[in-house]
Design an enzyme around this catalytic site. Structure first.
Site, PDB file in Angstrom:
ATOM      1  N   LEU A   1      -4.872  51.543  44.000  1.00 44.77           N
ATOM      2  CA  LEU A   1      -4.188  50.729  42.976  1.00 44.77           C
ATOM      3  C   LEU A   1      -4.436  51.205  41.550  1.00 44.77           C
ATOM      4  O   LEU A   1      -4.207  50.449  40.588  1.00 44.77           O
ATOM      5  CB  LEU A   1      -4.601  49.248  43.133  1.00 44.77           C
ATOM      6  CG  LEU A   1      -4.258  48.645  44.497  1.00 44.77           C
ATOM      7  CD1 LEU A   1      -4.909  47.260  44.658  1.00 44.77           C
ATOM      8  CD2 LEU A   1      -2.751  48.544  44.715  1.00 44.77           C
TER       9      LEU A   1
ATOM     10  N   ASN B   1      -2.677  53.386  40.081  1.00 40.81           N
ATOM     11  CA  ASN B   1      -1.364  53.547  39.452  1.00 40.81           C
ATOM     12  C   ASN B   1      -0.293  52.849  40.282  1.00 40.81           C
ATOM     13  O   ASN B   1       0.827  53.355  40.438  1.00 40.81           O
ATOM     14  CB  ASN B   1      -1.037  55.046  39.292  1.00 40.81           C
ATOM     15  CG  ASN B   1       0.145  55.257  38.338  1.00 40.81           C
ATOM     16  OD1 ASN B   1       0.420  54.422  37.468  1.00 40.81           O
ATOM     17  ND2 ASN B   1       0.859  56.338  38.524  1.00 40.81           N
TER      18      ASN B   1
ATOM     19  N   SER C   1       4.288  69.862  44.291  1.00 36.85           N
ATOM     20  CA  SER C   1       5.178  69.728  43.137  1.00 36.85           C
ATOM     21  C   SER C   1       5.746  71.079  42.731  1.00 36.85           C
ATOM     22  O   SER C   1       5.077  72.107  42.879  1.00 36.85           O
ATOM     23  CB  SER C   1       4.383  69.137  41.960  1.00 36.85           C
ATOM     24  OG  SER C   1       5.114  69.251  40.769  1.00 36.85           O
TER      25      SER C   1
ATOM     26  N   TYR D   1      -3.002  69.415  36.211  1.00 30.66           N
ATOM     27  CA  TYR D   1      -2.326  68.690  37.312  1.00 30.66           C
ATOM     28  C   TYR D   1      -1.667  69.701  38.257  1.00 30.66           C
ATOM     29  O   TYR D   1      -1.896  69.686  39.469  1.00 30.66           O
ATOM     30  CB  TYR D   1      -1.275  67.725  36.745  1.00 30.66           C
ATOM     31  CG  TYR D   1      -0.213  67.349  37.755  1.00 30.66           C
ATOM     32  CD1 TYR D   1       1.049  67.949  37.710  1.00 30.66           C
ATOM     33  CD2 TYR D   1      -0.483  66.446  38.765  1.00 30.66           C
ATOM     34  CE1 TYR D   1       2.012  67.634  38.651  1.00 30.66           C
ATOM     35  CE2 TYR D   1       0.484  66.133  39.713  1.00 30.66           C
ATOM     36  CZ  TYR D   1       1.730  66.728  39.645  1.00 30.66           C
ATOM     37  OH  TYR D   1       2.683  66.425  40.585  1.00 30.66           O
TER      38      TYR D   1
ATOM     39  N   LYS E   1      -2.444  70.875  42.364  1.00 34.22           N
ATOM     40  CA  LYS E   1      -1.460  70.936  43.457  1.00 34.22           C
ATOM     41  C   LYS E   1      -1.481  72.319  44.102  1.00 34.22           C
ATOM     42  O   LYS E   1      -1.478  72.466  45.331  1.00 34.22           O
ATOM     43  CB  LYS E   1      -0.054  70.624  42.926  1.00 34.22           C
ATOM     44  CG  LYS E   1       0.153  69.174  42.534  1.00 34.22           C
ATOM     45  CD  LYS E   1      -0.026  68.231  43.725  1.00 34.22           C
ATOM     46  CE  LYS E   1       0.239  66.787  43.351  1.00 34.22           C
ATOM     47  NZ  LYS E   1       0.025  65.860  44.469  1.00 34.22           N
TER      48      LYS E   1
ATOM     49  N   ASP F   1       6.075  72.320  28.400  1.00 35.01           N
ATOM     50  CA  ASP F   1       7.409  72.230  29.002  1.00 35.01           C
ATOM     51  C   ASP F   1       8.028  73.617  29.182  1.00 35.01           C
ATOM     52  O   ASP F   1       7.782  74.501  28.369  1.00 35.01           O
ATOM     53  CB  ASP F   1       8.346  71.421  28.094  1.00 35.01           C
ATOM     54  CG  ASP F   1       8.240  69.935  28.389  1.00 35.01           C
ATOM     55  OD1 ASP F   1       7.513  69.573  29.317  1.00 35.01           O
ATOM     56  OD2 ASP F   1       8.864  69.155  27.658  1.00 35.01           O
TER      57      ASP F   1
HETATM   58  C1  WQD Z   1      11.976  66.069  32.159  1.00 34.86           C
HETATM   59  C2  WQD Z   1      12.723  66.636  30.952  1.00 34.86           C
HETATM   60  C3  WQD Z   1      11.316  67.033  29.054  1.00 34.86           C
HETATM   61  C4  WQD Z   1      10.364  62.798  28.380  1.00 34.86           C
HETATM   62  C5  WQD Z   1       6.847  66.416  35.398  1.00 34.86           C
HETATM   63  C6  WQD Z   1       5.814  67.106  36.242  1.00 34.86           C
HETATM   64  C7  WQD Z   1       6.249  67.131  37.671  1.00 34.86           C
HETATM   65  C8  WQD Z   1       6.545  65.736  38.113  1.00 34.86           C
HETATM   66  C9  WQD Z   1       7.664  65.156  37.257  1.00 34.86           C
HETATM   67  C10 WQD Z   1       4.699  64.514  39.038  1.00 34.86           C
HETATM   68  C11 WQD Z   1      11.959  67.750  30.236  1.00 34.86           C
HETATM   69  C12 WQD Z   1      12.347  65.942  28.749  1.00 34.86           C
HETATM   70  C13 WQD Z   1      10.870  63.981  28.912  1.00 34.86           C
HETATM   71  C14 WQD Z   1      10.757  62.365  27.086  1.00 34.86           C
HETATM   72  C15 WQD Z   1      12.172  64.306  26.901  1.00 34.86           C
HETATM   73  N1  WQD Z   1       5.394  64.930  37.980  1.00 34.86           N
HETATM   74  N2  WQD Z   1      11.765  64.715  28.170  1.00 34.86           N
HETATM   75  N3  WQD Z   1      11.661  63.153  26.396  1.00 34.86           N
HETATM   76  O1  WQD Z   1       8.013  67.506  32.840  1.00 34.86           O
HETATM   77  O2  WQD Z   1      10.054  68.098  34.274  1.00 34.86           O
HETATM   78  O3  WQD Z   1       8.019  67.183  35.373  1.00 34.86           O
HETATM   79  O4  WQD Z   1       7.154  65.136  35.903  1.00 34.86           O
HETATM   80  O5  WQD Z   1       4.908  64.749  40.196  1.00 34.86           O
HETATM   81  O6  WQD Z   1       5.221  67.679  38.450  1.00 34.86           O
HETATM   82  O7  WQD Z   1       5.685  68.453  35.807  1.00 34.86           O
HETATM   83  O8  WQD Z   1       9.414  65.691  33.942  1.00 34.86           O
HETATM   84  O9  WQD Z   1      10.491  63.643  33.152  1.00 34.86           O
HETATM   85  O10 WQD Z   1       8.471  64.521  31.879  1.00 34.86           O
HETATM   86  O11 WQD Z   1      10.653  65.734  31.723  1.00 34.86           O
HETATM   87  O12 WQD Z   1      12.975  64.992  26.234  1.00 34.86           O
HETATM   88  O13 WQD Z   1      10.335  61.316  26.556  1.00 34.86           O
HETATM   89  O14 WQD Z   1      12.904  65.601  30.002  1.00 34.86           O
HETATM   90  O15 WQD Z   1      11.159  67.893  27.927  1.00 34.86           O
HETATM   91  O16 WQD Z   1      12.903  68.693  29.765  1.00 34.86           O
HETATM   92  P1  WQD Z   1       8.894  67.221  34.009  1.00 34.86           P
HETATM   93  P2  WQD Z   1       9.719  64.813  32.652  1.00 34.86           P
END
Ligand code: WQD
Length: 331
Positions: free
Chosen positions: A33, A35, A124, A148, A152, A292
């Site tokens: 719990l 998260n 992932s 992270y 994985k 990113d």
């Molecule tokens: C997606 C896109 C951001 C937030 C991560 C982990 C991956 C998995 C999913 C766990 C990117 C853009 C995001 C915001 C934005 N995690 N963005 N403003 O980084 O692709 O993947 O989360 O399992 O392992 O790496 O996902 O949703 O954070 O970002 O512009 O407030 O949205 O730059 O292009 P990400 P995300």
């Protein structure tokens, strides 16, 4: 089959539990719990009309987990439990290595001791690092951009080595791309504690007025409109992919991408979300987010060929379902 689902009250674990029970499997859940919320258990029992044995244990705790394995003869394990916030992992690397590695090793040791041979691991797409999309399972893994992702990749290596040393094991490593959306009931979905790290839960909270605007992390990438491109997969499709992987398990170690094979930019996602839900999502272009990458999407053909799994739901349905869930949330 009787399946132990660790992290089963979390976003993906809860959706997978529903799909497992729909396919007549028995599910036992362990979740500490950290998260997830305990009321998800009642919701799951309501949706599935099944009583689900639940243990509020930490998977890193060998003694506690041993109790669970003594009370149930499992046919397999699906291991979701783990810390998964990219940014947080940069600030707290030790907690991420301890939690994500020790939980996986503890679970693997118990599977070996109790002759549980089927093991599905939640990995992932982050393990691919900054490689050229479409990403394929045979690509060599590069250094990821955060602890992270490293956990994985290390768990994949641990499970691969164990699988090669113990041929009785049947192991599937599932590399998720970007899971979004929610169960059609609107009763379960992505409900992170605090300010969301991920894009879709941030969008839904802006649309609802809980957050004032979305910060778009950069529009100067080499992509269709300069914003980041990702392979968004509906969480229900992702859950079905886990059931397909479990049911198709054979001896050895198998790796599959779970994605749609299509890329969608941040601006495209915002536009689709606004159009299908008739809402406004105010945003501002700001600086890129550290770590990113520009583009990340899967080659999804291996799961199609070997698991007969194809993600069916499109971006519009993901946006509709995510919005329905957000609207069911009390502020
Ligand atoms: C997606 C896109 C951001 C937030 C991560 C982990 C991956 C998995 C999913 C766990 C990117 C853009 C995001 C915001 C934005 N995690 N963005 N403003 O980084 O692709 O993947 O989360 O399992 O392992 O790496 O996902 O949703 O954070 O970002 O512009 O407030 O949205 O730059 O292009 P990400 P995300």
């Amino acid at each position: 089959m009787k399946i132990l689902v660790t992290g089963g009250l979390g976003f993906i674990g809860s959706h997978t539990t529903i799909e497992l029970i729909a396919k007549k499997h028995e599910v036992v859940i362990v979740d500490n719990l950290v998260n997830a919320k305990i009321d998800v258990l009642t919701i799951l029992e309501g949706i599935t009309n099944e009583t689900i044995p639940f243990y509020p244990y930490d998977v890193t705790n060998y003694e506690k987990m041993s109790e669970v394995f003594q009370q149930h003869q499992f046919d397999g394990v699906i291991h979701f439990a783990g810390l998964k916030a990219v940014g947080e992992s940069v600030e707290k690397p030790l907690e991420y290595y301890q939690n994500n590695l020790i939980s996986t090793m503890t679970l693997t040791q118990l599977c070996r001791e109790h002759a549980v041979h089927k093991f599905v691991f939640s990995s992932s797409a982050t393990v691919y690092g900054d490689q050229e999309s479409p990403l394929m399972e045979h690509f060599e893994l590069k250094k990821t951009t955060n602890p992270y992702g490293e956990t994985k990749a290390m768990c994949e290596r641990i499970l691969s080595d164990v699988g090669h040393a113990r041929p009785a094991f049947e192991i599937s490593l599932l590399r998720y791309f970007n899971p979004i959306g929610a169960h059609e009931s609107g009763l379960i979905g992505e409900n992170p504690n605090g300010i969301p790290n991920n894009l879709m839960p941030y969008i839904t909270k802006v649309a609802k007025g809980e957050l004032s605007k979305l910060n778009v992390f950069g529009d100067d990438y080499d992509t269709v409109d300069g914003t980041g491109v990702r392979d968004y997969i509906h969480v229900v499709d992702l859950a079905k992919g886990h059931v397909a992987a479990l049911e198709h398990l054979t001896k050895g170690v198998h790796i599959y991408n779970l994605g749609t094979g299509k890329g969608t930019s941040v601006l495209e996602l915002i536009q689709t979300f606004e159009a299908v839900n008739h809402v406004n999502v105010p945003f501002e272009i700001v600086a890129r987010r550290a770590g990113d990458i520009a583009t990340c999407y899967s080659d999804a053909s291996k799961a199609k060929e070997e698991l007969h799994f194809v993600a069916e739901k499109g971006i519009a349905e993901m946006c509709r379902d995510a919005w329905r869930f957000e609207n069911n949330q009390l502020n």
